[in-house]
Design an enzyme around this catalytic site. Sequence first.
Site, PDB file in Angstrom:
ATOM      1  N   HIS A 179      39.545  -1.100 -28.220  1.00 51.56           N
ATOM      2  CA  HIS A 179      39.906  -2.143 -27.264  1.00 51.56           C
ATOM      3  C   HIS A 179      39.505  -3.571 -27.625  1.00 51.56           C
ATOM      4  O   HIS A 179      39.927  -4.493 -26.930  1.00 51.56           O
ATOM      5  CB  HIS A 179      39.334  -1.808 -25.885  1.00 51.56           C
ATOM      6  CG  HIS A 179      39.819  -0.511 -25.348  1.00 51.56           C
ATOM      7  ND1 HIS A 179      41.134  -0.305 -24.975  1.00 51.56           N
ATOM      8  CD2 HIS A 179      39.178   0.676 -25.165  1.00 51.56           C
ATOM      9  CE1 HIS A 179      41.279   0.941 -24.565  1.00 51.56           C
ATOM     10  NE2 HIS A 179      40.114   1.562 -24.673  1.00 51.56           N
TER      11      HIS A 179
ATOM     12  N   LYS B 195      49.469   7.185 -29.036  1.00 54.62           N
ATOM     13  CA  LYS B 195      48.861   6.907 -27.740  1.00 54.62           C
ATOM     14  C   LYS B 195      49.885   6.146 -26.898  1.00 54.62           C
ATOM     15  O   LYS B 195      50.527   5.210 -27.379  1.00 54.62           O
ATOM     16  CB  LYS B 195      47.584   6.080 -27.924  1.00 54.62           C
ATOM     17  CG  LYS B 195      46.797   5.886 -26.643  1.00 54.62           C
ATOM     18  CD  LYS B 195      45.461   5.198 -26.917  1.00 54.62           C
ATOM     19  CE  LYS B 195      44.693   5.023 -25.611  1.00 54.62           C
ATOM     20  NZ  LYS B 195      43.416   4.334 -25.831  1.00 54.62           N
TER      21      LYS B 195
ATOM     22  N   ASN C 112      47.736   1.161 -24.577  1.00 53.12           N
ATOM     23  CA  ASN C 112      46.406   0.681 -24.939  1.00 53.12           C
ATOM     24  C   ASN C 112      46.332  -0.820 -24.698  1.00 53.12           C
ATOM     25  O   ASN C 112      47.334  -1.523 -24.831  1.00 53.12           O
ATOM     26  CB  ASN C 112      46.085   0.979 -26.406  1.00 53.12           C
ATOM     27  CG  ASN C 112      44.623   0.758 -26.702  1.00 53.12           C
ATOM     28  OD1 ASN C 112      43.769   1.489 -26.206  1.00 53.12           O
ATOM     29  ND2 ASN C 112      44.311  -0.245 -27.501  1.00 53.12           N
TER      30      ASN C 112
ATOM     31  N   HIS D  74      34.163   2.504 -21.522  1.00 48.57           N
ATOM     32  CA  HIS D  74      35.481   3.027 -21.127  1.00 48.57           C
ATOM     33  C   HIS D  74      36.305   1.903 -20.535  1.00 48.57           C
ATOM     34  O   HIS D  74      35.808   1.121 -19.717  1.00 48.57           O
ATOM     35  CB  HIS D  74      35.321   4.160 -20.097  1.00 48.57           C
ATOM     36  CG  HIS D  74      36.611   4.672 -19.569  1.00 48.57           C
ATOM     37  ND1 HIS D  74      37.466   5.451 -20.315  1.00 48.57           N
ATOM     38  CD2 HIS D  74      37.208   4.507 -18.372  1.00 48.57           C
ATOM     39  CE1 HIS D  74      38.532   5.756 -19.577  1.00 48.57           C
ATOM     40  NE2 HIS D  74      38.401   5.191 -18.396  1.00 48.57           N
ATOM     41  N   PHE D  75      37.581   1.827 -20.950  1.00 47.46           N
ATOM     42  CA  PHE D  75      38.508   0.860 -20.363  1.00 47.46           C
ATOM     43  C   PHE D  75      39.178   1.540 -19.183  1.00 47.46           C
ATOM     44  O   PHE D  75      39.899   2.505 -19.353  1.00 47.46           O
ATOM     45  CB  PHE D  75      39.561   0.427 -21.397  1.00 47.46           C
ATOM     46  CG  PHE D  75      40.375  -0.742 -20.956  1.00 47.46           C
ATOM     47  CD1 PHE D  75      39.997  -2.033 -21.302  1.00 47.46           C
ATOM     48  CD2 PHE D  75      41.502  -0.564 -20.189  1.00 47.46           C
ATOM     49  CE1 PHE D  75      40.739  -3.127 -20.883  1.00 47.46           C
ATOM     50  CE2 PHE D  75      42.256  -1.640 -19.756  1.00 47.46           C
ATOM     51  CZ  PHE D  75      41.878  -2.928 -20.110  1.00 47.46           C
TER      52      PHE D  75
END
Length: 145
Positions: A39, A67, A70, A142-143
Amino acid sequence: MALQKTLSLLLLSLLTLLGLGLVQPSYGETRYEKFQRQHVDSTGPGGTDFYCISRMDQKGMTRPKCKDFNTFIHENIRTINNICNNPNILCKNRYDMNCHEGVVRVTDCRLTERSPHCRYQGRGRTRRIVIACDGYPLVPVHFDS
């Protein structure tokens, strides 16, 4: 006795190589390191499809599968870490209270095509983010959104 001598010599050799920096131990990523890899990108403005396609691949988020979404944060790590000092808020899972919010520059990357290669649409903007923080001192792990 001979086996013990061989093992001792092997251990001494390994410690020598570690001391010289020729062999790097593999411990895996901490949650903080994974957060940074996935991130944090303070080097550029981002915001384009090309940026998302290249960064997602470089950061290992296209293998073994693409993914779906993001967000890259375009601030230095100190600024991001400081978000953890903001008041606690409820996380998206409605259970944890270790989330914190701040406003930063980001690029959101949304998957548009899976094959033959992962393709993404990029959108750069300044927006509110929510991150979960843990540890002492508190760091992002954690996002959330």
